[in-house]
Design a protein around this motif. Structure first.
Motif: not given
Ligand code: C2E
Ligand code: MG
Ligand code: MG
Ligand code: MG
Length: 296
Positions: A51-60
């Motif tokens: 599995l590779h993992y891609q971050p979800k980052v906060a918009g602000d």
């Protein structure tokens, strides 16, 4: 294709060779992939699956809030094969449940390992339509993986594409209710590419909409795409849902999305999907207090 699938189930041998002679190249190719994928799974991934993992980052703030697990296959002879190629093969030849189970187990194991290293991350897993069509097995698998790894269900979310969510609405709604009751969160992937009815969407226990990459791609050049993205974000917020933009590649797109109050951003601009070990370093760097990032 049915007898072909049977041949794969028997694990090749003479039966496989017999069918092979009668098959067109494309089908034979798929059969070979199916056979190799099955063999890798029977060997616990055989070092080929990861599995590779891609971050979800906060918009602000751009802080990492969670990661999406994306399946990778390093074929011993053909090299890297993308999920867009092998997931349909797995679905066609009855391997997707075993493959999906592998993903569930591996993602939960990884979250526990990160936790032990002092990194708390939520992980999102992509589900195939066939996993949703076997809710008993899916629920059990999820429950066991959470338990075994001492994970709270809230650390796990499941991504279901809009088109899958809209198929067989009654059954899907019941399954999603049961998944929601387990405590995992649910996310509608590739939103905007299907044809959801708003009244149906409102009934589903989902907490997140992911706007499809095609709209994000056109944000800077198309007034239509901008209008759609704005409408989706407002709709989601009105329904109490969180919005993620997928496939953010440019600072212009990110600025546009922030101005429209998109909650989370995901895309190559921030990070590509990466192996677990790399993600740890990436997260530590990006979480470091401001001023430390440029320290030698
Ligand atoms: P998805 O869930 O919509 O995932 C997003 C895809 O876009 C991923 O492709 C990701 O690598 C790619 N992506 C992310 N950011 C960017 C960007 O900024 N630009 C561009 N051009 N692409 C970006 P990937 O990893 O090839 O996966 C493709 C699809 O395969 C996924 O779409 C998902 O539907 C499916 N998939 C991946 N892993 C699994 C899995 O474990 N199970 C199931 N059932 N499906 C999976
Ligand atoms: Mg996804
Ligand atoms: Mg998506
Ligand atoms: Mg997609």
């Amino acid at each position: 294709a049915d007898s072909a699938a049977q041949a794969v189930k028997r694990g090749g041998g003479n039966g496989f060779a017999f069918f092979e002679a009668h098959m067109q190249d494309g089908v034979r190719d798929q059969l070979e992939l199916a056979r190799d994928l099955r063999a890798a799974l029977e060997d616990g991934g055989a070092g080929q699956l990861s599995l590779h993992y891609q971050p979800k980052v906060a918009g602000d703030t751009q802080r990492v809030l969670g990661v999406e697990a994306l399946l990778r296959w390093q074929h011993p002879k053909r090299g890297a094969i993308g999920p867009a190629t092998f997931i349909p093969v797995a679905e066609r030849f009855g391997i997707i449940i075993a493959l999906g189970d592998w993903v569930i187990d591996e993602a939960c194991r990884q979250v526990a390992e990160w936790r032990d290293q002092g990194l708390r991350l939520r992980v999102a897993i992509n589900l195939s339509v066939q996993q949703l069509r076997q809710p008993e097995a899916l629920l059990q698998r999820l429950q066991h993986a959470l338990q075994r790894n001492g994970m709270d269900a809230s650390q796990l979310s499941l991504e279901i594409t809009e088109s899958v969510a809209m198929e067989d609405a009654g059954a899907t709604e019941r399954t999603l209710q049961r998944l929601g009751a387990l405590g995992v969160s649910l996310s509608i992937d590739d939103f905007g590419t299907g044809y959801s009815s708003l009244s149906y969407l409102r009934r589903l226990p989902v907490s997140q909409l992911k706007i499809d990459r095609s709209f994000i791609q056109d944000l800077e050049t198309s007034a239509d795409a901008r209008a759609i993205v704005k409408a989706v974000i407002e709709l989601a917020h009105a329904l109490g849902l969180e919005v993620v933009a997928e496939g953010v590649e440019t600072t212009g797109q990110a600025a546009e999305l922030r101005a429209k109050r998109c909650d989370k951003l995901q895309g190559y601009l921030f990070a590509r999907p990466m192996p677990a070990a790399e993600l740890v370093h990436w997260a530590r760097r990006s979480q470091a207090p401001r001023g430390c990032e440029t320290a030698p």
